[in-house]
Design a protein around this motif. Sequence first.
Motif, PDB file in Angstrom:
ATOM      1  N   GLY A 191      85.196   3.641   1.657  1.00 20.07           N
ATOM      2  CA  GLY A 191      83.992   3.258   2.512  1.00 20.07           C
ATOM      3  C   GLY A 191      82.814   3.935   2.099  1.00 20.07           C
ATOM      4  N   HIS A 192      81.753   3.481   2.691  1.00 17.41           N
ATOM      5  CA  HIS A 192      80.520   3.894   2.544  1.00 17.41           C
ATOM      6  C   HIS A 192      79.989   4.959   3.637  1.00 17.41           C
ATOM      7  CE1 HIS A 192      80.382   0.807  -0.461  1.00 17.41           C
ATOM      8  NE2 HIS A 192      79.460   1.589  -1.079  1.00 17.41           N
ATOM      9  N   LEU A 193      79.211   6.026   3.330  1.00 14.87           N
ATOM     10  CA  LEU A 193      78.403   6.828   4.234  1.00 14.87           C
ATOM     11  C   LEU A 193      77.042   6.760   3.934  1.00 14.87           C
ATOM     12  CD1 LEU A 193      78.629   9.616   6.002  1.00 14.87           C
ATOM     13  CD2 LEU A 193      78.554  10.793   3.907  1.00 14.87           C
ATOM     14  N   LEU A 194      76.290   6.745   5.134  1.00 17.34           N
ATOM     15  CA  LEU A 194      74.903   6.416   5.111  1.00 17.34           C
ATOM     16  C   LEU A 194      74.442   7.708   5.782  1.00 17.34           C
ATOM     17  CD1 LEU A 194      75.606   3.670   4.153  1.00 17.34           C
ATOM     18  CD2 LEU A 194      73.514   2.808   5.042  1.00 17.34           C
ATOM     19  N   MET A 195      73.534   8.585   5.424  1.00 13.95           N
ATOM     20  CA  MET A 195      73.163   9.581   6.297  1.00 13.95           C
ATOM     21  C   MET A 195      71.569   9.648   6.348  1.00 13.95           C
ATOM     22  SD  MET A 195      75.587  13.030   5.198  1.00 13.95           S
ATOM     23  CE  MET A 195      74.577  14.027   6.368  1.00 13.95           C
ATOM     24  N   LEU A 196      70.982   9.872   7.444  1.00 16.18           N
ATOM     25  CA  LEU A 196      69.514  10.129   7.793  1.00 16.18           C
ATOM     26  C   LEU A 196      69.441  11.513   8.258  1.00 16.18           C
ATOM     27  CD1 LEU A 196      68.196   6.966   9.823  1.00 16.18           C
ATOM     28  CD2 LEU A 196      68.572   7.230   7.151  1.00 16.18           C
ATOM     29  N   THR A 197      68.571  12.477   7.456  1.00 16.67           N
ATOM     30  CA  THR A 197      68.666  13.844   7.841  1.00 16.67           C
ATOM     31  C   THR A 197      67.154  14.032   7.705  1.00 16.67           C
ATOM     32  OG1 THR A 197      70.724  14.095   6.482  1.00 16.67           O
ATOM     33  CG2 THR A 197      69.417  16.046   6.958  1.00 16.67           C
ATOM     34  N   THR A 198      66.850  15.140   8.693  1.00 19.35           N
ATOM     35  CA  THR A 198      65.447  15.638   8.719  1.00 19.35           C
ATOM     36  C   THR A 198      65.670  16.963   8.023  1.00 19.35           C
ATOM     37  OG1 THR A 198      65.245  14.945  10.919  1.00 19.35           O
ATOM     38  CG2 THR A 198      63.541  16.330  10.179  1.00 19.35           C
ATOM     39  N   MET A 199      65.115  17.101   6.954  1.00 22.93           N
ATOM     40  CA  MET A 199      64.908  18.045   5.869  1.00 22.93           C
ATOM     41  C   MET A 199      64.335  19.269   5.826  1.00 22.93           C
ATOM     42  SD  MET A 199      67.138  16.485   4.009  1.00 22.93           S
ATOM     43  CE  MET A 199      67.275  17.665   2.703  1.00 22.93           C
ATOM     44  N   LYS A 200      64.629  20.344   5.809  1.00 19.00           N
ATOM     45  CA  LYS A 200      63.836  21.577   6.087  1.00 19.00           C
ATOM     46  C   LYS A 200      63.460  21.838   7.682  1.00 19.00           C
ATOM     47  CE  LYS A 200      63.178  22.478   1.091  1.00 19.00           C
ATOM     48  NZ  LYS A 200      62.338  22.756   0.076  1.00 19.00           N
ATOM     49  N   CYS A 201      64.134  21.355   8.626  1.00 12.77           N
ATOM     50  CA  CYS A 201      63.789  21.415   9.746  1.00 12.77           C
ATOM     51  C   CYS A 201      63.681  22.613  10.496  1.00 12.77           C
ATOM     52  CB  CYS A 201      64.205  20.153  10.325  1.00 12.77           C
ATOM     53  SG  CYS A 201      63.845  19.813  12.309  1.00 12.77           S
ATOM     54  N   ASN A 202      62.957  23.106  11.169  1.00  9.84           N
ATOM     55  CA  ASN A 202      63.061  24.297  12.097  1.00  9.84           C
ATOM     56  C   ASN A 202      63.242  24.002  13.416  1.00  9.84           C
ATOM     57  OD1 ASN A 202      62.845  26.467  10.195  1.00  9.84           O
ATOM     58  ND2 ASN A 202      60.706  25.790   9.830  1.00  9.84           N
ATOM     59  N   TYR A 203      62.621  22.818  14.238  1.00  7.26           N
ATOM     60  CA  TYR A 203      62.572  22.368  15.513  1.00  7.26           C
ATOM     61  C   TYR A 203      61.972  21.099  15.425  1.00  7.26           C
ATOM     62  CZ  TYR A 203      57.548  23.942  15.567  1.00  7.26           C
ATOM     63  OH  TYR A 203      56.112  24.226  15.248  1.00  7.26           O
ATOM     64  N   TYR A 204      62.480  20.405  16.660  1.00 15.56           N
ATOM     65  CA  TYR A 204      61.693  19.046  17.349  1.00 15.56           C
ATOM     66  C   TYR A 204      61.053  19.766  18.599  1.00 15.56           C
ATOM     67  CZ  TYR A 204      63.958  15.290  14.801  1.00 15.56           C
ATOM     68  OH  TYR A 204      64.336  14.569  13.755  1.00 15.56           O
ATOM     69  N   MET A 205      60.216  18.907  18.846  1.00 14.64           N
ATOM     70  CA  MET A 205      59.471  19.130  20.254  1.00 14.64           C
ATOM     71  C   MET A 205      59.827  18.212  21.245  1.00 14.64           C
ATOM     72  SD  MET A 205      57.466  22.005  19.926  1.00 14.64           S
ATOM     73  CE  MET A 205      56.615  21.768  21.596  1.00 14.64           C
ATOM     74  N   ILE A 206      60.380  18.927  22.205  1.00 22.21           N
ATOM     75  CA  ILE A 206      60.894  17.897  23.334  1.00 22.21           C
ATOM     76  C   ILE A 206      60.033  18.194  24.562  1.00 22.21           C
ATOM     77  CG2 ILE A 206      62.851  17.155  24.804  1.00 22.21           C
ATOM     78  CD1 ILE A 206      63.330  16.449  21.837  1.00 22.21           C
TER      79      ILE A 206
END
Length: 265
Positions: A191-206
Amino acid sequence: MDQRRIKKEAFEKRYDPKDYLKTFYSLDSTSSEKNDILMFLLRNFFKTFILDGVKGNTLIRIGAAYSIFELLSACESFKDIIVTNYMDRNCQEMQKWLKKEPGAFNWTPVVKYVCELEGDRKKWAEKEEKLRRTVKQVLECDVSKFNPLTFASLPPADCLLLCYCFELSCNDLSSYRSALKNVSSLLKPGGHLLMLTTMKCNYYMIGQHKVPCLFLEKEVLEKAVKEAGYDILKFEVTPICYPASLVEHEGISYLVAAKGKGKED
């Protein structure tokens, strides 16, 4: 209480699904960077599912937040889609859209863009209805568990789609590798794996708060995917970044891999 649960509870306390969607997935927004990232991903999904012919009976989507953009081309290639989320609140928002309830997020501009890629922008309403029919279940998922879908019994999927789900849920590379192996148990060999990744991420603002993320570099991610038993078919990183006021990172990656047929979970 472990650090992962503290992190999750802090995220849940500050997270608003509607604000998140409006911030990142409004194609008519004034931020060209946000539009460019979303269109980069939509073009990749179109290529994977429509042009390259990745298809099958079942696709399982695992993510930290609620979204449908990654499923719009997938619904043309899979009979059943199972949507899982990090939090019950996201499951509720997904159900609102599926049931056309008042207050559901308006995905129409995004749907029209995908339909344009597929050849007919005017079929956006048909596309929305097809996706609604294809999504069979909406479930909570805990990627830290050996069986991420504790209360669900599902046949092995033909495709596993991971949408920004490990950066927020994992505290270190060890837990990241474990989570990847845990969710891989849901995917059949070949089967296939698809991945979305935020690269070299330190933080998100929420809101006004910084939510820390696991810092991932391309080489580390590649190694983890290979160690989990996959052959990488595509790994593309766009250098386009979200505004620093939203996310501190260095691009978004799109990865496609195939699970080794001899791999035993």
